[in-house]
Write an enzyme that holds these catalytic residues in place. Sequence first.
Site, PDB file in Angstrom:
ATOM      1  N   SER A   1     -23.706  -3.903  23.474  1.00  0.00           N
ATOM      2  CA  SER A   1     -24.040  -2.830  24.407  1.00  0.00           C
ATOM      3  C   SER A   1     -25.151  -3.268  25.375  1.00  0.00           C
ATOM      4  O   SER A   1     -24.929  -4.199  26.145  1.00  0.00           O
ATOM      5  CB  SER A   1     -24.406  -1.585  23.590  1.00  0.00           C
TER       6      SER A   1
ATOM      7  N   ASP B   1     -13.471   3.311  24.913  1.00  0.00           N
ATOM      8  CA  ASP B   1     -14.941   3.259  24.967  1.00  0.00           C
ATOM      9  C   ASP B   1     -15.417   4.129  26.137  1.00  0.00           C
ATOM     10  O   ASP B   1     -15.103   3.838  27.295  1.00  0.00           O
ATOM     11  CB  ASP B   1     -15.378   1.792  25.154  1.00  0.00           C
TER      12      ASP B   1
ATOM     13  N   HIS C   1     -17.309   3.215  21.436  1.00  0.00           N
ATOM     14  CA  HIS C   1     -18.351   2.239  21.795  1.00  0.00           C
ATOM     15  C   HIS C   1     -18.920   1.533  20.554  1.00  0.00           C
ATOM     16  O   HIS C   1     -19.829   0.714  20.666  1.00  0.00           O
ATOM     17  CB  HIS C   1     -19.468   2.989  22.549  1.00  0.00           C
TER      18      HIS C   1
END
Length: 202
Positions: free
Chosen positions: A102, A152, A183
């Site tokens: 991320s 996502d 995610h």
Amino acid sequence: MQYIYEEKGNPNGPTLLLLHGTGGTENDLLPLANIIDPNANVLSVRGNVLENGMPRFFRRLEEGVFDEEDLIKRTQELHEFLNEASQRNGFDRKQITAIGYSNGANIAGSLLFHYENSLQKAILHHPMIPRRGIKLPNLTGTDVFIAAGENDPICSPEEAEELTQLLKNAGAHVDIHWESNGHQLSMREIKAASVWYAASKA
Ligand code: MLT
């Protein structure tokens, strides 16, 4: 920068650079290093920016909208930190594989977008495009693994495909792996990254 360095293998061998997600620390991804390459040295770094007390690698204006000036500054800071850390700890600067999730994947992507030879390889879990409209350095010889989510909500599949294309256009070798856990960082994608890493070393 706050970091953990573990010399686990040959200083002349590979080093895994671990880059956590928003709100994480340098401890979060240590288990991944053992799965990807238990014999590689580990350099795990904490992001220098705080967002409501949560560590990040660069500021954002809102979810998914990056503070570009800060992104450029923090990318340079991390790049220079890697130069210094390799000298201080005696590992090979040319053999760094970033593993980012991320926000950590986004700063790793930004290293690729701004510096030639900053990373030898990159494993990017749920990355976004760090910046648009710039010419990327020559990434020939750089191997990249992207784990993306079909559903996502933060890093859309279209953006993951576009990132793949931008990196390929700059000469990188890119493999993309799909999951459908939003995610989240899943064990399946970590295992897929480990298979990819083993093949990229062979
Ligand atoms: C970012 O800000 O880097 C991305 O939105 C991912 C996140 O950290 O939530």
